[in-house]
Design an enzyme around this catalytic site. Structure first.
Site, PDB file in Angstrom:
ATOM      1  N   GLU A   7       5.783  -2.597   0.025  1.00 53.60           N
ATOM      2  CA  GLU A   7       4.807  -1.506   0.012  1.00 53.60           C
ATOM      3  C   GLU A   7       3.770  -1.797   1.077  1.00 53.60           C
ATOM      4  O   GLU A   7       3.160  -2.882   1.071  1.00 53.60           O
ATOM      5  CB  GLU A   7       4.123  -1.418  -1.343  1.00 53.60           C
ATOM      6  CG  GLU A   7       4.877  -0.573  -2.343  1.00 53.60           C
ATOM      7  CD  GLU A   7       4.333  -0.772  -3.719  1.00 53.60           C
ATOM      8  OE1 GLU A   7       4.349  -1.942  -4.186  1.00 53.60           O
ATOM      9  OE2 GLU A   7       3.888   0.198  -4.340  1.00 53.60           O
TER      10      GLU A   7
ATOM     11  N   MET D   1      -2.599  -6.424   2.364  1.00 57.55           N
ATOM     12  CA  MET D   1      -2.098  -5.102   2.023  1.00 57.55           C
ATOM     13  C   MET D   1      -0.625  -5.079   1.667  1.00 57.55           C
ATOM     14  O   MET D   1      -0.284  -4.584   0.619  1.00 57.55           O
ATOM     15  CB  MET D   1      -2.355  -4.149   3.180  1.00 57.55           C
ATOM     16  CG  MET D   1      -1.403  -2.985   3.219  1.00 57.55           C
ATOM     17  SD  MET D   1      -1.237  -2.312   4.889  1.00 57.55           S
ATOM     18  CE  MET D   1      -0.494  -3.684   5.777  1.00 57.55           C
ATOM     19  N   PRO D   2       0.253  -5.663   2.510  1.00 58.42           N
ATOM     20  CA  PRO D   2       1.633  -5.477   2.052  1.00 58.42           C
ATOM     21  C   PRO D   2       1.893  -6.232   0.761  1.00 58.42           C
ATOM     22  O   PRO D   2       1.431  -7.365   0.568  1.00 58.42           O
ATOM     23  CB  PRO D   2       2.491  -6.040   3.198  1.00 58.42           C
ATOM     24  CG  PRO D   2       1.579  -6.782   4.098  1.00 58.42           C
ATOM     25  CD  PRO D   2       0.172  -6.448   3.749  1.00 58.42           C
ATOM     26  N   ILE D   3       2.610  -5.550  -0.128  1.00 56.78           N
ATOM     27  CA  ILE D   3       3.070  -6.173  -1.365  1.00 56.78           C
ATOM     28  C   ILE D   3       4.585  -6.239  -1.265  1.00 56.78           C
ATOM     29  O   ILE D   3       5.240  -5.217  -1.068  1.00 56.78           O
ATOM     30  CB  ILE D   3       2.665  -5.348  -2.595  1.00 56.78           C
ATOM     31  CG1 ILE D   3       1.145  -5.189  -2.664  1.00 56.78           C
ATOM     32  CG2 ILE D   3       3.177  -5.998  -3.870  1.00 56.78           C
ATOM     33  CD1 ILE D   3       0.685  -4.230  -3.774  1.00 56.78           C
ATOM     34  N   ASP D  40       0.920 -10.294  -0.479  1.00 60.11           N
ATOM     35  CA  ASP D  40       1.324 -10.727  -1.814  1.00 60.11           C
ATOM     36  C   ASP D  40       2.845 -10.681  -1.923  1.00 60.11           C
ATOM     37  O   ASP D  40       3.469  -9.704  -1.499  1.00 60.11           O
ATOM     38  CB  ASP D  40       0.739  -9.802  -2.889  1.00 60.11           C
ATOM     39  CG  ASP D  40      -0.650 -10.223  -3.319  1.00 60.11           C
ATOM     40  OD1 ASP D  40      -1.608  -9.895  -2.611  1.00 60.11           O
ATOM     41  OD2 ASP D  40      -0.767 -10.891  -4.366  1.00 60.11           O
TER      42      ASP D  40
END
Lengths: 61, 61, 61, 61, 61, 61
Positions: A7, D1-3, D40
């Site tokens: 995401e 930000m990227p998950i 994350d």
């Protein structure tokens, strides 16, 4: 087998996704000891008004 | 209770989704022994440049 | 290509999952016009104290 | 930000996850141009009887 | 309709989940203008060795 | 640490998301005892023809 879902805020280019897919598939296969053929990566782009951290939408920051 | 999430490449028609929802809800209710009323199905369509397998984006294949 | 994720309360048997996987893969391949070989189904079992509807945990109902 | 969410069959060691987290965070930060601090990664291990491909549970293969 | 999924490190109590489910269902219904009956919340607890941020597993911090 | 993902039918306004993000982050931090800075909320809007309950797409209801 591994399915990798990413995401991220909208705005990355296809070139960035292409490189990410290439590199992360290779590393996943090497580290997790599987064939690269079974590694799926799916990107989910998120609009800035659809993501908040610390209680505030990114579009408001 | 069961929530069924389907990630698939863009390009399926609403007729296909309608039939999938109808059939899979019925089968889920029958096999998992629950009421069809509690079966939710959510489709997430993915662009070809947002999905890779074997390290390559579908849009590059 | 399609990845089907099923969240359901704990307590289903392996026989139920086996039948679900068999039937839903076949129906997905037929309706979405893809090979059954590319259909992945992943079950995520959820404890009753980890799922709420209408504001109450299932373990409290 | 990227998950980044990784679904994989049970059986990988903590050393493998540690290396994956280290390498993929670094590559994600480099390619997506973000700080490694905002990356994350969450692993979801799946039992072999909770994953099917081609209509069959891995535990039956 | 809304499905709310909460990934969090293991270690929260059932009392905390109960209060979260109660409060967040009420707020979701109020803000999103839906009935609380259609709000589902699912908790996914994650082990400290299954979550990394900034490239390091929480179990190593 | 907590990542909160909200799937909901399209049609909510940014004001509603803003209030949801604000209120739910505050409540999550209070109940789960973490800093609001580590609470991420991601909204996934779903089209009415991409969500079914009881075997019927919302767009057909």
């Amino acid at each position: 087998m591994p399915i990798i879902r990413v995401e991220l805020l909208k705005g990355r280019t296809i070139e960035q996704k292409r490189e990410f897919a290439d590199v992360v598939t290779r590393e996943a296969a090497r580290i997790l000891r599987c064939s690269p053929e079974v590694v799926d990566i799916v990107f989910h782009e998120v609009e800035r008004h659809d993501w908040s951290s610390n209680g505030r939408l990114y579009s408001d920051k």
